[in-house]
Write an enzyme that holds these catalytic residues in place. Structure first.
Site, PDB file in Angstrom:
ATOM      1  N   LYS A  97       0.849  -1.198   0.000  1.00  0.00           N
ATOM      2  CA  LYS A  97       0.000   0.000   0.000  1.00  0.00           C
ATOM      3  C   LYS A  97       0.880   1.242   0.000  1.00  0.00           C
ATOM      4  O   LYS A  97       1.876   1.292   0.744  1.00  0.00           O
ATOM      5  CB  LYS A  97      -0.905  -0.022   1.238  1.00  0.00           C
ATOM      6  CG  LYS A  97      -1.893   1.127   1.313  1.00  0.00           C
ATOM      7  CD  LYS A  97      -2.743   1.019   2.579  1.00  0.00           C
ATOM      8  CE  LYS A  97      -3.799   2.095   2.674  1.00  0.00           C
ATOM      9  NZ  LYS A  97      -4.608   1.997   3.911  1.00  0.00           N
ATOM     10  N   SER A 136      -9.484   1.939   3.175  1.00  0.00           N
ATOM     11  CA  SER A 136      -8.648   2.669   2.244  1.00  0.00           C
ATOM     12  C   SER A 136      -7.635   1.797   1.502  1.00  0.00           C
ATOM     13  O   SER A 136      -7.062   2.245   0.523  1.00  0.00           O
ATOM     14  CB  SER A 136      -7.901   3.770   3.001  1.00  0.00           C
ATOM     15  OG  SER A 136      -7.045   3.209   3.976  1.00  0.00           O
ATOM     16  N   SER A 173      -9.509  -0.322   7.455  1.00  0.00           N
ATOM     17  CA  SER A 173      -9.010  -0.263   6.077  1.00  0.00           C
ATOM     18  C   SER A 173      -8.303  -1.491   5.552  1.00  0.00           C
ATOM     19  O   SER A 173      -8.003  -1.544   4.359  1.00  0.00           O
ATOM     20  CB  SER A 173      -8.092   0.936   5.905  1.00  0.00           C
ATOM     21  OG  SER A 173      -8.868   2.094   5.765  1.00  0.00           O
TER      22      SER A 173
HETATM   23  N1  GLN Z   1     -12.661   4.382   6.582  1.00  0.00           N
HETATM   24  C1  GLN Z   1     -12.053   4.831   7.792  1.00  0.00           C
HETATM   25  C2  GLN Z   1     -11.663   6.274   7.667  1.00  0.00           C
HETATM   26  O1  GLN Z   1     -11.936   6.828   6.668  1.00  0.00           O
HETATM   27  C3  GLN Z   1     -10.869   3.977   8.116  1.00  0.00           C
HETATM   28  C4  GLN Z   1      -9.661   4.327   7.357  1.00  0.00           C
HETATM   29  C5  GLN Z   1      -8.519   3.459   7.713  1.00  0.00           C
HETATM   30  O2  GLN Z   1      -8.662   2.441   8.382  1.00  0.00           O
HETATM   31  N2  GLN Z   1      -7.351   3.873   7.284  1.00  0.00           N
HETATM   32  O3  GLN Z   1     -11.093   6.857   8.534  1.00  0.00           O
END
Ligand code: GLN
Length: 476
Positions: free
Chosen positions: A79, A154, A178
């Site tokens: 990532k 994400s 994420s």
């Molecule tokens: N979707 C969550 C956010 O937008 C989690 C993001 C993540 O785990 N990096 O904060």
């Protein structure tokens, strides 16, 4: 050889038995990526020279017929929030669009030391903020199972690359879900280890008390193998824990018989899609049939997790993102005439809309007049959530829930409604707030063929039990 179904074990065995060279494996993966990724857009940067140089070293080892390291020749993707020496690392943001890091993230270095081959960097929401990958400055990722739908976020590129057979394993990061949420949407396994289990050195910070690195893989066994390699104390990260790392594959060999597994009623209420509920309940019954005891439990503070998460995560993000000022690295606006204007314009032009929204929310929550009402209150809620889990783990060995309330949604469906988007994390944020490990494992499909994930959460540092239960759910 069909590379799209390779696992870590089958890749390593094929190379060890000299059925194929690591160089050939890497070339085949790049061919597939170049043919198929235009439609998916999982990859942001490929590092072919670095990968082929690594592959040649593995081939030399194989030719000597010496013992091969545990991930010998296994093609992986990272990532783009983890830094890679000499390889562009953007965090999905324009502000780091030309950033070439001078060092490697510890998790990446450990994978390479174990013989894995980094093919390149994977698309993600900007600074890992999002649940659909639509917040990437480089455009969205499409779900390989249905290209009109999001892959989740994400770590959308990390999940899509594994689901599409463009990498055997990938690394993602999980701050509020994420790793697990995109794994669920794409039909792969995604593991968030205990907070502190894996070093965060070289992970571009979003919310430091919530950020975790973990693997996305095709099988539970592969997740166990990757975790063993990346876990353990790192002197470069003072929050990495000095706790012995077991051999997770040995843990997988144990049966689930006799385990007590809690099913919290708060995770099966309004908003849970009926098809997701049915698949998750059927999977829980299958684990019960293997001899585990299924115990109804309650985690009463669950409804407060999403609001607490979005206060704490945005507060920490507003502090972490202060470093992008156009001075030391990253984008600098060419138009500014004064220093203050340079800061303002660089940040205005470099950050996307969601990142700006989070910086504003977080700055507000931390401001003098509101600190007690928001940030401090959210931290108290976090303590109550932790107590819910402590109480539950006195009765049960692991907790089973859906990973997400629905299967993958359509691209564009929630982009105008940030609150609806934030609710996609309703079952995953608590694990991050409490710091316990969690895995999402595919457990079924909707009638239209979209994957459904089941989440297993466990006690701190008990990834072994979490993986063991996930394997009992896994249908292969
Ligand atoms: N979707 C969550 C956010 O937008 C989690 C993001 C993540 O785990 N990096 O904060």
């Amino acid at each position: 050889m069909d590379i799209s179904t390779l696992t870590i074990a089958s890749t390593r065995a094929a190379i060890a038995e000299r059925q194929i060279t690591a160089t050939r494996v890497v070339e085949d993966f790049y061919r597939k990526i170049k043919a198929e990724d235009a439609e998916i857009h999982a990859w942001l940067t490929l590092c072919e020279e670095r990968a082929l140089a690594r592959a040649r070293r593995i081939d030399d080892l194989a030719a000597e017929e010496g013992p091969l390291p545990p991930l010998a020749g296994v093609p992986i993707g990272i990532k783009d929030v983890m830094v890679t020496k000499g390889v562009r690392t953007t965090a999905g943001s324009k502000i780091l669009g030309t950033f070439i890091p001078p060092y490697d993230c510890t998790a990446v270095a450990r994978l390479e030391a174990a013989g894995a081959i980094v093919l390149g960097k994977l698309n993600c929401d900007e600074f890992a903020m999002g649940s659909s990958n639509e917040n990437s400055a480089y455009g969205p990722v499409r779900n390989p199972r249905d290209k009109s739908r999001v892959p989740g976020g994400s770590s959308g590129g990390s999940a899509a690359a594994v689901a599409a057979g463009m990498a055997v394993a990938t690394l993602g990061s999980d701050t509020g879900g994420s790793i697990r949420q995109p794994a669920s949407f794409c039909g792969v396994v995604g593991l968030m280890p205990t907070y502190g289990r894996v070093s965060r050195y070289g992970l571009i910070a979003f919310a430091s008390s919530l950020d975790h690195i973990g693997p996305l893989t095709r099988t539970v066994r592969d997740a166990a193998v990757v975790l063993r390699v990346i876990a353990g104390r790192d002197p470069m990260d003072s929050t990495s824990a000095d706790v012995p790392v077991p051999d997770y594959e040995t843990e997988l060999a144990k049966p689930v018989q006799g385990l007590r597994l809690g099913v919290p009623k708060e995770y099966f209420g309004d908003g849970l899609d009926p098809e997701v509920r049915a698949a998750v309940e059927a999977a829980i019954a299958r684990v019960g049939a293997q001899g585990a005891e299924i115990v109804p439990i309650s985690l009463p503070h669950t409804p407060y997790a999403v609001p607490a998460y979005y206060v704490i995560a945005t507060a920490e993000a507003s502090a972490n993102l202060a470093r992008y000022d156009g001075v030391r690295y990253g984008y600098r606006s060419p138009q500014a005439r004064t220093l203050a204007e340079m800061y303002r314009r660089s940040r205005d032009e470099g950050f996307g809309a969601e990142v700006k929204r989070r910086i504003m929310l977080g700055t507000y929550a931390l401001s003098a007049g509101y600190y007690d009402a928001y940030y401090l209150k959210a931290q108290k809620v976090r303590t109550l959530l932790a107590r819910d889990f402590e109480t539950a783990f006195q009765q049960v060995d692991a907790i089973l829930t859906p990973t997400t309330p629905t299967a993958a949604f359509k691209i564009g469906e929630k982009t105008d409604d940030p609150l609806a988007m934030y609710l996609a994390d309703i079952y995953t944020v608590t694990g991050d707030l409490v710091g316990v490990p969690g895995v999402s494992v595919p457990c079924g499909m909707t009638a239209s063929g979209l994957p459904i994930g089941l989440q297993v959460m466990g006690r701190h540092f008990d990834e072994g039990t979490v993986l063991r239960v996930a394997q009992a759910v896994e249908q292969r």
